[in-house]
Motif scaffolding. Structure first.
Motif, PDB file in Angstrom:
ATOM      1  N   LYS B 158       0.835  -1.192   0.000  1.00  0.00           N
ATOM      2  CA  LYS B 158       0.000   0.000   0.000  1.00  0.00           C
ATOM      3  C   LYS B 158       0.875   1.250   0.000  1.00  0.00           C
ATOM      4  O   LYS B 158       0.645   2.169  -0.778  1.00  0.00           O
ATOM      5  CB  LYS B 158      -0.910  -0.004   1.230  1.00  0.00           C
ATOM      6  N   GLU B 161       2.590   2.285  -3.151  1.00  0.00           N
ATOM      7  CA  GLU B 161       1.652   2.957  -4.040  1.00  0.00           C
ATOM      8  C   GLU B 161       1.440   4.406  -3.572  1.00  0.00           C
ATOM      9  O   GLU B 161       1.395   5.317  -4.396  1.00  0.00           O
ATOM     10  CB  GLU B 161       0.336   2.174  -4.048  1.00  0.00           C
ATOM     11  N   ARG B 164       4.302   6.478  -4.608  1.00  0.00           N
ATOM     12  CA  ARG B 164       4.229   6.761  -6.044  1.00  0.00           C
ATOM     13  C   ARG B 164       3.267   7.914  -6.305  1.00  0.00           C
ATOM     14  O   ARG B 164       3.544   8.821  -7.090  1.00  0.00           O
ATOM     15  CB  ARG B 164       3.757   5.509  -6.785  1.00  0.00           C
ATOM     16  N   VAL B 177      -3.555   6.957  -8.293  1.00  0.00           N
ATOM     17  CA  VAL B 177      -3.043   5.788  -7.592  1.00  0.00           C
ATOM     18  C   VAL B 177      -3.961   4.607  -7.852  1.00  0.00           C
ATOM     19  O   VAL B 177      -5.145   4.773  -8.128  1.00  0.00           O
ATOM     20  CB  VAL B 177      -2.901   6.001  -6.064  1.00  0.00           C
ATOM     21  N   SER B 178      -3.375   3.446  -7.768  1.00  0.00           N
ATOM     22  CA  SER B 178      -4.133   2.235  -8.047  1.00  0.00           C
ATOM     23  C   SER B 178      -4.956   1.853  -6.821  1.00  0.00           C
ATOM     24  O   SER B 178      -4.499   1.976  -5.687  1.00  0.00           O
ATOM     25  CB  SER B 178      -3.150   1.132  -8.401  1.00  0.00           C
ATOM     26  N   HIS B 606       2.592  -2.402 -10.376  1.00  0.00           N
ATOM     27  CA  HIS B 606       1.742  -1.490 -11.123  1.00  0.00           C
ATOM     28  C   HIS B 606       2.404  -1.101 -12.411  1.00  0.00           C
ATOM     29  O   HIS B 606       3.546  -1.426 -12.662  1.00  0.00           O
ATOM     30  CB  HIS B 606       1.230  -0.288 -10.331  1.00  0.00           C
TER      31      HIS B 606
END
Ligand SMILES: Nc1ncnc2c1ncn2[C@@H]1O[C@H](COP(=O)(O)OP(=O)(O)OP(=O)(O)O)[C@@H](O)[C@H]1O
Ligand SMILES: [Mg+2]
Lengths: 197, 798
Positions: B158, B161, B164, B177-178, B606
């Motif tokens: 988590k 991500e 990022r 974000v994914s 990702h």
């Protein structure tokens, strides 16, 4: 795409003094070299201190200074209190210290702190329950950091003996839990532990 | 699973004080480590202007309160379980204690305490710093790192991500974000999941092991029914002898008492002979039915294990590499061989006993109760003890068997490994050490077996004694009734006869426990593997591309074998069809990992890998692996002939094609130089060939596949330069029109490459032709400088 520009834009944390180290590596080792082949260095010349935001720094007297250091154990399982390695931000070795007690007291303390920061290992104080289901263990424990439940697989690399009575459990997310002495646990905890021993 | 966690009431309150009017909240997430390093929550709020860390509840909080609060967090349902729920109360769904709620809702003294707020514009970078057992989110102001918060390993994916996303905001890019964050807990019951995103074993109504095994019985349904009939018949027949004995004693042998019932058969030898014949017939019937039964059981049991073994092997072949990475091969082998054997043994031998004896038990109980219910109840007094004892033994034996299997797995893993590595042992003169290790494992195994046997023997003897108590009671209480005349001699003999038949099964049950626990422990391990989600092989609506053009694109791909420690970081690369790409970089830089993603051996954490514009996830695996040829870094050949190994790629290939492929790989000459030519046996794992020879055969194998995308991972590393040159020339012809990725440390290998891609620590740092990169004086130039072949290359390039 990531290009060279991006790389140079990234913060250069390691002091310029660090640069020669790479070069010296390929040159013949001279007696003046601080970094001996085994990576060890006279501990009295090593000093650890905290910079802004509590960032750990390290200087080797008369040689170089690393603006961001971290401290790891070279043998995290077999030698917990010896052979500590000071690394720079890019995991390049700064020096290897066999016995941290040889450092000056302040550096010794900071090294201990840095090691604690690097190894997030909770110490189990009480085991509420361990359930075994299809060789997956559901554990619920009280640690020095608070209560926590976790799942682990029953395998030789997840139940690790650190000593005759010292045990380390590694859960599926690679969180680690240590039991310093299984005989010192209370009866209920020991009984629960029996499920996996 | 969405990445955002709604703020807790306390954090919400704090945030209300801190929020600036024109600030837009982009993301709020919870970590599972509080300020003092204890388990607890801290919140990260990312806005378009700032990044803010909020403590939750009291700071610092005592461990006990942490546990309760976080346990409750998982149960509120409004918040994703992984937020505070990775730790906490026993099952993660215990009601929140009132005092904990008060503590959380009360406004904390001094809102600023533990709050960190940084303006986005001051930041230069955001990243995660992995530590052992967790990680730290950090941002940089200029060159100075500022630690924001810590989290445990469970939240590693988590927070990579989050980092990022934060990086995007810092760089002024749109915040994307994914939400594809692995689910850690069952959404229904809050229990931790042993495999991410798996369905919770507790919530899926878990059918018993037997029911599951019965599912495998379907192909032999008819035989199974026959088996049931034979088993039932045998039970009935077994019941006859004690009753016939009673008749002999009471009607034929016991003289009639004056004034008692009439005994027409007293002293009748004919009747005696008939009854004895009946006992003999029952004995013969039992034997016959037993024979038929074992014969049928052998077929049924073996069939079932056949099915299970097949399902297991299919699962093993189809499971993703991420699964195999974590397992020792020896352990998996023992699963397929020994554990399925165990199961077979139980199904063939143990199961029929279990069924017959259960039936016997019920029937005998009925008979005893109808004969003399008071006596029947008396003799049943030890039964609960026997059953409880059996239960105890059963549970303990399970643990022993598990341990035994564990030792077995270690033992066979070591055996397999040491034999495979025998050359290394000999080279380092470590035979004695290996023998020592073997002895230790052997000793472990023996110890477990001995301990198990000791426990088994001891507890069984005690149980036997308890069982015998039934007979003492029968003789004592029954004998009194005979003396009193309320029971006949025949009845008490029959009673004791049935009693042994009754307690026999109870003892047998204990015996069967042994098998059953052993077999079921194995079955558990087997089903664990069968139930692991497999690679999505050409499933669903996967696209089938008849002929891949060979355009490959990496879009911001991040991947790590351990999700919290990316090996590839935000890698982007676009490759035109037919291009030859050379990948260079230091050992461990991520080159092999990069090509592994093209084959979809692993999936990016990702970002996307696209082939011909399709995400590889959407291309059917079948068609992907058919058209992507790989020569792996470690050449692996199967035991068999050279021709068979080359044909592994395409079993139907004609001899001519095999030869063409071998020629292209410059292998033909050495092959025909061998006495058996293409029919030469390569030995296990190709051990009878040199490494260079193996490499060339693997190249031939890849070429024979006629792939649209060819991947050569250090394919010619062990081949001399001259041979390599020959291979390259052949490849250059073959490579035309197909996309090629070649990894090499020896840079001269890549002289034909259209473009070179330089990897460093998981990032692509340079892309360009040899000439461009040399002119740039960057990493590649440095690499070339360092290699002695630098001059040669320069002359080649003019
Ligand atoms: N199966 C795996 N499980 C866990 N980590 C792995 C695995 N394979 C590789 N790694 C790690 O990933 C990193 C990149 O490995 P990779 O094999 O991609 O390097 P490479 O560039 O191909 O190196 P080389 O030139 O030595 O082959 C390394 O740090 C390695 O330790
Ligand atoms: Mg590699």
């Amino acid at each position: 795409m990531i290009t060279t520009d991006h790389i140079t834009a990234a913060p250069t944390i390691v002091g310029a003094a660090n640069q020669p180290a790479e070069v010296t590596a390929s040159e013949p080792v001279t007696p003046q070299d601080t970094l001996r082949l085994d990576g060890s260095v006279d501990p009295r010349r090593v000093r650890l201190f905290r910079g802004p935001h509590g960032v750990l720094r390290c200087t080797i007297d008369g040689d170089r200074s690393v603006l961001r250091a971290k401290v790891v154990r070279a043998f995290p399982i077999s030698h917990q209190n010896h052979w500590i390695n000071i690394l720079d931000w890019k995991n390049k070795e700064v020096c290897l210290i066999e016995n941290p007690d040889d450092l000056d007291p302040e550096s010794r303390r900071l090294a201990g702190e840095a090691i604690d920061e690097h190894y997030r290992i909770a110490t189990i104080e009480r085991i509420y329950s361990i359930e075994n289901e299809y060789r997956t263990l559901f554990c619920d424990v009280l640690t020095n950091l608070g209560r926590r439940d976790f799942v682990m697989k029953w395998a030789s690399d997840t139940i690790v003996w650190l000593g005759p009575d010292e045990l380390m459990l590694v859960d599926i997310d690679t969180n680690r839990f240590r039991i310093p002495d299984i005989n010192r646990l209370d009866a209920h905890s020991r009984k629960q532990l029996g499920v996996l021993l | 699973m969405p990445i955002a966690d709604p703020l807790s009431p306390a954090a919400e309150q704090r945030w209300r004080h801190l929020a600036q009017p024109d600030e837009e909240v982009l993301l709020t997430v919870a970590s599972d480590i509080a300020a003092g390093g204890h388990y607890g929550e801290r919140w990260l709020v990312i806005t378009n202007k700032r990044v803010v860390v909020l403590p939750d509840g009291r700071v610092p909080s005592p461990p006990g309160a942490d546990g309760r609060r976080n346990g409750a967090a998982g149960s509120t349902g409004s918040r994703p379980a992984e937020g505070g729920g990775t730790h906490g109360s026993p099952n993660g769904h215990v009601a929140e204690a009132p005092e904990a709620r008060e503590a959380r809702d009360a406004p904390a003294a001094g809102t600023a305490e533990g709050v960190v707020a940084l303006a986005i514009e001051e930041l230069t970078e955001a990243k995660t710093e992995p530590v052992v057992g967790g990680g730290r989110l950090e941002v940089y102001t200029g060159n100075i790192p500022v630690p924001l918060l810590e989290y445990s390993s469970s939240l590693g994916p988590k927070f990579s991500e989050v980092a990022r996303g934060l990086q995007q905001v810092i760089k002024g890019n749109p915040f994307l974000v994914s939400d594809d964050i692995p689910k850690l807990r069952c959404e229904r019951c809050g229990r931790l999941l042993p495999e991410k995103n798996m369905t919770c074993s507790r919530c899926v109504r878990k059918s018993a092991m037997l029911a599951r095994l019965a599912g495998y019985m379907r192909p032999v349904m008819g035989l199974s029914l026959l088996l049931a009939v034979a088993t039932g018949g045998r039970t009935l027949v077994q019941l006859a002898p004690p009753y016939l004995q009673k008749l002999i004693i009471d009607s034929v042998l016991t003289p009639p008492v004056p004034g008692g019932t009439l005994k027409p058969h007293y002293g009748d030898f004919g009747m005696l002979a008939l009854l004895v014949l009946g006992i003999a017939a029952a004995g013969l019937g039992t034997t016959l039915l037993m024979m038929i039964g074992s014969w049928l059981a052998a077929i049924v049991g073996t069939r079932i294990t056949f099915e299970i073994r097949g399902a297991l092997y299919r699962a093993l072949e189809r499971l993703p590499l991420t699964f195999h990475n974590k397992r020792e091969h020896g352990a998996l082998m023992s699963l397929v061989t020994r554990d399925t054997d165990m199961l077979n043994y139980f199904l063939v031998e143990g199961m029929p006993y279990l069924v017959t004896n259960s039936l016997l038990l019920v029937a005998i109980l009925a008979i005893l109760l109808s004969m003399n219910w008071r006596l029947a109840l008396l003799i049943l007094i030890p039964a609960p003890l026997v059953i409880a004892g059996g239960g105890f033994i059963w549970r303990r034996m399970r643990v022993y068997w598990n341990r035994w299997s564990q030792s077995w797995a270690l033992f066979s893993a070591h055996l397999g490994e040491s034999l495979a590595g025998i050359r290394v042992s000999k080279a380092f003169h470590q035979e004695d050490a290996e023998i020592g290790r073997f002895d230790r494992r052997n000793e472990d195994l023996a110890q477990v077996t001995i301990r198990e046997g000791r426990f088994w023997g001891g507890s069984f003897a005690v149980l036997n004694f308890i069982t015998g108590m039934g007979a003492y009671i029968a003789w004592l209480a029954g004998g009194r009734e005979v003396i009193a005349g309320t029971m006949t001699l025949g009845e008490i003999v029959a009673f004791v006869g049935y009693l042994w038949l009754l307690y026999g099964p109870l003892q047998w049950f204990n015996n069967i426990y042994q098998w059953m626990s052993r077999a079921f422990a194995g079955a558990e391990r087997i089903f664990e593997v069968i139930d692991t989600p497999r690679e999505a092989f050409g499933s669903g609506n996967a696209a089938h591309i008849e002929r891949i053009r060979g355009e490959v694109e990496f879009r911001d791909v991040t991947f790590g074998y351990d999700k919290a420690k990316p090996v590839l970081k935000d890698v982007s690369l676009h490759v035109e069809p037919g291009e030859m790409i050379g990948l260079v970089g230091k050992s461990g830089a991520g080159k092999s990992t990069f090509v592994n993603l093209i084959c979809r051996f692993y999936e990016p954490d990702h970002g996307e890998v696209l082939i011909d514009g399709h995400n590889v996830k959407d291309i059917s695996l079948e068609c992907l692996r058919e058209q992507v040829g790989v020569v792996l870094q470690e050449p692996f050949l199967f035991n068999g002939t050279i021709a068979e190994n080359i044909r592994y790629a395409r079993p139907e290939a004609a001899e001519r094609e095999v030869v063409v492929a071998a020629r292209a790989a410059n292998a033909h000459e050495f092959i025909v130089g061998k006495p058996d030519g293409y029919d030469t046996q390569v030995g296990e794992k190709g051990s009878r060939l040199s490494v260079g020879e193996k490499q060339r055969i693997s190249i031939a194998r890849a070429i024979l596949r006629d792939p649209r995308i060819l991947i050569l991972d250090e394919a010619t590393a062990s081949v001399d330069t001259e041979t390599e040159k020959a291979i390259q020339e052949a490849l250059a012809r073959l490579v035309k029109g197909r996309t090629t990725f070649a990894i090499a440390h020896r840079l001269s290998t890549l002289r034909n490459a259209n473009r070179l891609v330089v990897f460093d620590e998981g990032c692509i740092v340079e892309v360009g032709t040899h000439k461009e990169l040399i002119e740039r004086h960057g990493r590649y130039w440095k690499l070339v400088e360092m290699q002695s072949e630098v001059n040669k290359l320069r002359t080649v390039d003019g």
